[in-house]
Design an enzyme around this catalytic site. Structure first.
Site, PDB file in Angstrom:
ATOM      1  N   GLY A   1      33.359 -11.088  36.041  1.00  0.00           N
ATOM      2  CA  GLY A   1      34.774 -10.230  35.259  1.00  0.00           C
ATOM      3  C   GLY A   1      33.899  -8.998  34.679  1.00  0.00           C
ATOM      4  CB  CYS A   2      35.271  -5.564  33.992  1.00  0.00           C
ATOM      5  SG  CYS A   2      37.100  -6.477  33.752  1.00  0.00           S
ATOM      6  CE1 TYR A   3      37.215  -5.069  27.167  1.00  0.00           C
ATOM      7  CE2 TYR A   3      38.767  -7.053  28.973  1.00  0.00           C
ATOM      8  CZ  TYR A   3      38.292  -5.342  28.121  1.00  0.00           C
ATOM      9  OH  TYR A   3      39.581  -4.400  27.478  1.00  0.00           O
ATOM     10  CB  ALA A   4      32.244 -11.325  32.117  1.00  0.00           C
TER      11      ALA A   4
ATOM     12  CB  ALA B   1      30.816  -5.177  28.719  1.00  0.00           C
TER      13      ALA B   1
END
Length: 327
Positions: free
Chosen positions: A135-138, A140
């Site tokens: 995932g994108c947040y994951a 980062a």
């Protein structure tokens, strides 16, 4: 006659990530795009929606059996969460050699799928044909935490803000520009899917508080990290620079990175490294483009590695500018 080595199809290409994938794959020297699936755009020329694509492909409506029957070398699933399984099962039954890259969360907790965050997991890749894109947040969060993971005194606390493209194209409060104007919208403040994903991957509990902002693309992630013993800022920054020294898509910078300087770029910026009094707490900021390194760029890294190509093939990365000091 095409000189491409591998054929590829995209399922779920109408969304923002699908568009980013088409742009990247159009420039890939070893990939021939042979189908692009979208119910909403069925029959429409791909070139009408993506100016970087100059071929004759049209969007198609393809059910799982039809996708499997294409027998592409690679299929990228860019579908909303909860929709991947029928396509995976059909490909497993009809064309098991096909490489599948799943951009949804559906396979991220499946031990039979390789979890493809290259900067942290490439050493565990052994030729798997089923790859789960993080995932994108994951992405980062893990990149911001990993170098200090073994020196933490407690759960990392992460405050995240994303542009509304992260909410996709299906209308909701989180991509309603009228509601987001002059606003910051918190949501899923405990037990967010990416909180569970990062906790599982790092093997430690992580606390994550996501928000949506009025800008279109880009994530800024502020990680508050308590340390087991005092460390200097210089030591921590060197730790990060050393950890990511061989990762061209990771920029370690001195000041806190700005989200407006990461849009449309393929890299991650990690900076700030701000110490609390006593040097047992550090605050680190990471930024990335949620549609690129948080999705399409990372998928391309995984695709390239799985096909035996240079990991950065067709990724036009360049170092990000360093934010100017605030006067």
């Amino acid at each position: 006659m095409s000189t491409a080595t591998f054929t590829l199809g995209i399922v779920g290409a109408r969304g923002y990530t699908g568009a980013a994938l088409i742009t990247l794959l159009t420039a890939h020297p070893a990939i021939e795009l042979i189908f692009v699936s979208s119910r909403e755009y069925h029959g429409q020329p791909v070139a009408a929606h993506n100016p970087t694509y100059c071929g004759d492909l049209r969007f198609e409506t393809l059910d799982p059996a039809a996708v499997a029957a294409k027998r592409a070398d690679v299929v990228i699933l860019a579908l909303p969460n909860g929709n991947a399984a029928p396509y995976v099962h059909a490909i497993d039954a009809t064309a098991p050699p096909t490489l599948i890259i799943d951009l949804s969360a559906d396979t991220r907790f499946d031990p039979d799928w390789y979890y493809g965050l290259p900067e942290l997991t490439r050493h565990t890749y052994t030729g798997q044909k089923r790859i789960s894109n993080p995932g994108c947040y994951a992405t980062a969060m893990q990149l911001a935490i990993a170098p200090l993971r073994d020196q933490l005194a407690g759960p990392p606390q992460c405050f995240g803000v994303s542009g509304y493209s992260g909410a996709g194209t299906t209308p909701s409060d989180k991509n309603n520009q009228a509601l987001l104007r002059d606003n910051l919208m918190p949501y899923a403040l405990t037990d967010h899917l990416h909180e569970r994903e990062v906790s599982a991957q790092l093997g430690i509990p992580v606390e994550f508080m996501p928000h949506v902002a009025p800008h279109f693309r880009g994530i800024t992630l502020t990680a508050n990290l308590w340390l087991q013993r005092p460390l200097t800022r210089e030591h921590i920054k060197t730790l990060y620079a050393t950890r990511y020294a061989n990762d061209p898509l990771i920029d370690i910078i001195d000041p806190p990175p700005w989200v407006n300087q990461i849009a449309a770029r393929h890299t991650v910026q990690i900076g700030a490294f701000t110490m609390a009094p006593g040097n047992k707490r550090v605050v680190i900021v990471a930024t990335l483009d949620n549609l690129l390194k948080g999705a399409a760029t990372q998928a391309l890294q995984n695709l390239n590695r799985a096909l035996g190509l240079d990991e950065l093939t067709a990724i036009p990365y360049q170092p990000n500018p360093v934010p100017s000091p605030i006067p």
